[in-house]
Design an enzyme around this catalytic site. Structure first.
Site, PDB file in Angstrom:
ATOM      1  N   PHE A  44      71.811 -43.172  37.153  1.00 20.55           N
ATOM      2  CA  PHE A  44      70.919 -42.479  37.837  1.00 20.55           C
ATOM      3  C   PHE A  44      69.765 -41.828  36.836  1.00 20.55           C
ATOM      4  O   PHE A  44      69.850 -42.014  35.768  1.00 20.55           O
ATOM      5  CB  PHE A  44      71.377 -41.390  38.703  1.00 20.55           C
ATOM      6  CG  PHE A  44      72.016 -40.045  37.936  1.00 20.55           C
ATOM      7  CD1 PHE A  44      73.055 -40.230  37.198  1.00 20.55           C
ATOM      8  CD2 PHE A  44      71.451 -38.825  37.832  1.00 20.55           C
ATOM      9  CE1 PHE A  44      73.637 -39.068  36.436  1.00 20.55           C
ATOM     10  CE2 PHE A  44      71.753 -37.789  36.933  1.00 20.55           C
ATOM     11  CZ  PHE A  44      73.151 -37.939  36.563  1.00 20.55           C
ATOM     12  N   VAL A 166      73.491 -43.502  27.574  1.00 22.15           N
ATOM     13  CA  VAL A 166      72.695 -43.701  29.041  1.00 22.15           C
ATOM     14  C   VAL A 166      73.229 -42.976  30.146  1.00 22.15           C
ATOM     15  O   VAL A 166      74.236 -42.067  29.792  1.00 22.15           O
ATOM     16  CB  VAL A 166      72.723 -45.283  29.619  1.00 22.15           C
ATOM     17  CG1 VAL A 166      72.165 -46.243  28.228  1.00 22.15           C
ATOM     18  CG2 VAL A 166      74.354 -45.781  29.199  1.00 22.15           C
ATOM     19  N   LYS A 167      72.684 -43.142  31.467  1.00 20.58           N
ATOM     20  CA  LYS A 167      73.026 -41.988  32.174  1.00 20.58           C
ATOM     21  C   LYS A 167      73.869 -42.593  33.249  1.00 20.58           C
ATOM     22  O   LYS A 167      73.279 -43.010  34.370  1.00 20.58           O
ATOM     23  CB  LYS A 167      71.663 -41.605  32.730  1.00 20.58           C
ATOM     24  CG  LYS A 167      71.323 -40.021  33.029  1.00 20.58           C
ATOM     25  CD  LYS A 167      70.170 -39.638  33.167  1.00 20.58           C
ATOM     26  CE  LYS A 167      70.037 -38.176  33.957  1.00 20.58           C
ATOM     27  NZ  LYS A 167      70.679 -37.311  33.351  1.00 20.58           N
ATOM     28  N   ILE A 168      75.073 -42.325  33.102  1.00 20.37           N
ATOM     29  CA  ILE A 168      76.074 -42.984  34.253  1.00 20.37           C
ATOM     30  C   ILE A 168      76.784 -41.616  34.756  1.00 20.37           C
ATOM     31  O   ILE A 168      77.044 -40.813  34.126  1.00 20.37           O
ATOM     32  CB  ILE A 168      77.110 -43.808  33.452  1.00 20.37           C
ATOM     33  CG1 ILE A 168      76.534 -44.986  32.880  1.00 20.37           C
ATOM     34  CG2 ILE A 168      78.207 -44.279  34.500  1.00 20.37           C
ATOM     35  CD1 ILE A 168      77.186 -45.993  31.966  1.00 20.37           C
ATOM     36  N   TYR A 172      79.523 -37.511  33.777  1.00 20.85           N
ATOM     37  CA  TYR A 172      79.194 -36.051  34.006  1.00 20.85           C
ATOM     38  C   TYR A 172      80.475 -35.350  34.231  1.00 20.85           C
ATOM     39  O   TYR A 172      80.241 -34.111  34.563  1.00 20.85           O
ATOM     40  CB  TYR A 172      78.197 -36.024  35.126  1.00 20.85           C
ATOM     41  CG  TYR A 172      76.649 -36.258  34.232  1.00 20.85           C
ATOM     42  CD1 TYR A 172      75.867 -35.329  34.014  1.00 20.85           C
ATOM     43  CD2 TYR A 172      76.304 -37.769  34.223  1.00 20.85           C
ATOM     44  CE1 TYR A 172      74.733 -35.626  33.482  1.00 20.85           C
ATOM     45  CE2 TYR A 172      75.237 -37.939  33.585  1.00 20.85           C
ATOM     46  CZ  TYR A 172      74.280 -36.891  33.214  1.00 20.85           C
ATOM     47  OH  TYR A 172      73.320 -36.980  32.459  1.00 20.85           O
TER      48      TYR A 172
END
Ligand code: PMP
Length: 315
Positions: A44, A166-168, A172
Site C-alpha cells: 500500500f 518497501v511498504k508491505i 506493520y
C-alpha cells in the site's frame, strides 16, 4: 451489533475505487478468505493531498514517487498487478476529483493478493486486486506541540527476513507491537532499534536528530522504509539551510543527548520529539531547526517552493 466494515469514523466520502470502477464506499471490501484477508498480503501507499485555497485546487504530494515505491514493493513480492502505475495515477486523481474535498486529504492505494490457489496458500499467482480510498485529513495533530517518544524493546524486522524498505502490510505488525508496548508505558510514539541496536525509525515515520549543528538521519541500509518525506527533508535541508546533513547510524544514548529531534512521514508530516524515554529534548520545546524544517516542508507541500512544481500534481 455491527461488523468490522461498519462505522468507519466520519467524515468519509460516499465513493471509493476498486478494480477499475468507482464503487460505493461500503462496497469497497476485500473478502476474508483472500491472502490479503488471511495473511495481510497487501502492498500500500499512504499519500497526502493539500488544498491550495488561493488557487482553489487540490495538489497531490509526490504522487509519482509513491507509485514508484508501490511498483517496487510489488516487484519484490512478485505481485503482478493488472493495473499500471499510469492507470492507478489516473484512478487516484479521478477519485480525488469526484470526492471534491476542498480541504487537505489523504489517499491510500492498496494492492492485494486474492484467493489462494488450492494447496498453494502463499502462491504469488493469486489474482491481484487494487483499491483506492480517500478521506479528508488536516494537519497532523502533534506538529505544534511535539510528542513524547519511547524506545521499544521490540527490534525492527531485518531486511534479511522481510523487505522493510518497501511498504508491505504485514511489516506493520512489527510497528504495532512496538507502539502498543510504549503506549502502555505512557509514551506517545514508539521508536525502534534495528538488530544492530541503532535507533532506526518509528512504526510509521523516519527519524532525524540535530546534534552540534548537524542534521542526522539513519541511512537507507539501516532497516527503514525508503521514505518519501525523509527524502524531501534531505533535499530541503541541503538546498535551503546551512546545516550539515549526515546519513549515519544513531545510537540510543546519542538520541538522549540530541539538541533537537523530529519524526517525519507523509501522514505525520514533520512532528517534533520532545522527550525520549522520559529524557527531555531541548527542554521539551520544539526547536528552531525543527520549526525551520516544518516551515520548508509545509511550503513545499502547499506549492510555494521551486521544487513544488515537480512534486505537486494538480487534481
Ligand atoms: N517508516 C515507516 C515504517 C512508514 O510506515 C512510513 C510511512 N509511510 C514512513 C517511514 C515515512 O514514509 P513516507 O515519508 O514515504 O510516508
Amino acid at each position: 451489533m455491527g461488523n468490522i466494515n461498519s462505522n468507519y469514523p466520519a467524515p468519509h466520502p460516499d465513493i471509493a475505487w476498486q478494480d477499475g470502477n468507482i464503487v460505493r464506499w461500503e462496497d469497497c471490501v476485500v473478502h476474508v478468505r483472500t491472502q490479503a484477508g488471511f495473511f495481510g498480503a497487501n502492498i500500500f501507499e499512504g499519500i497526502r493531498a493539500y488544498w491550495n485555497s488561493s488557487e482553489e485546487r487540490l495538489y497531490v504530494f509526490r504522487l509519482d514517487e509513491h507509485l514508484k515505491r508501490l511498483h517496487q514493493s510489488m516487484k519484490i513480492m512478485r505481485m503482478i498487478s493488472p493495473y499500471s502505475s499510469d492507470e492507478l495515477k489516473m484512478a487516484t486523481l479521478n477519485l480525488l476529483k469526484q470526492c471534491d474535498f476542498r480541504q487537505h486529504a489523504q489517499a491510500n492505494i492498496v494492492s492485494c493478493f486474492g484467493f489462494p490457489a488450492p494447496g498453494d496458500p502463499l502462491s504469488a499467482n493469486a489474482r491481484v486486486g487494487a483499491n483506492i480510498t480517500a478521506v479528508p485529513m488536516g494537519r497532523s495533530v502533534k506538529t505544534e506541540t511535539g510528542l513524547s517518544a519511547g524506545i521499544s524493546s521490540w527490534r525492527r524486522i531485518t531486511d534479511d527476513a522481510m523487505p522493510i524498505r518497501v511498504k508491505i502490510g504485514s511489516n506493520y505488525q512489527n510497528g504495532r507491537l512496538a507502539q502498543n508496548q510504549v503506549s502502555d508505558a505512557g509514551y506517545e510514539m514508539a521508536l525502534l532499534q534495528n538488530s544492530n541496536g541503532k535507533v532506526c525509525e518509528a512504526p510509521g515515520a523516519c527519524i532525524f536528530m540535530l546534534r552540534d549543528g548537524q542534521l542526522i538521519t539513519p541511512p537507507l541500509t539501516s532497516d527503514i522504509l525508503e521514505s518519501i518525506t525523509r527524502d524531501t527533508v534531505l533535499e530541503l535541508a541541503k538546498r535551503y539551510t546551512n546545516l550539515k546533513v549526515v546519513e549515519r547510524d544513531i545510537d540510543k544514548s546519542e538520541l538522549y543527548l540530541a539538541d533537537e529531534a523530529f519524526i517525519c512521514g507523509s501522514i505525520i508530516e514533520i512532528t517534533p520529539i520532545t522527550s525520549v524515554d522520559g529524557i527531555q529534548i531541548n527542554q521539551a520545546i520544539p526547536g528552531a531547526v525543527t520549526r525551520e524544517i516544518q516551515t520548508l516542508y509545509f511550503s513545499a507541500v502547499e506549492g510555494r517552493l521551486a521544487e513544488s512544481e515537480n512534486w505537486c500534481t494538480p487534481v
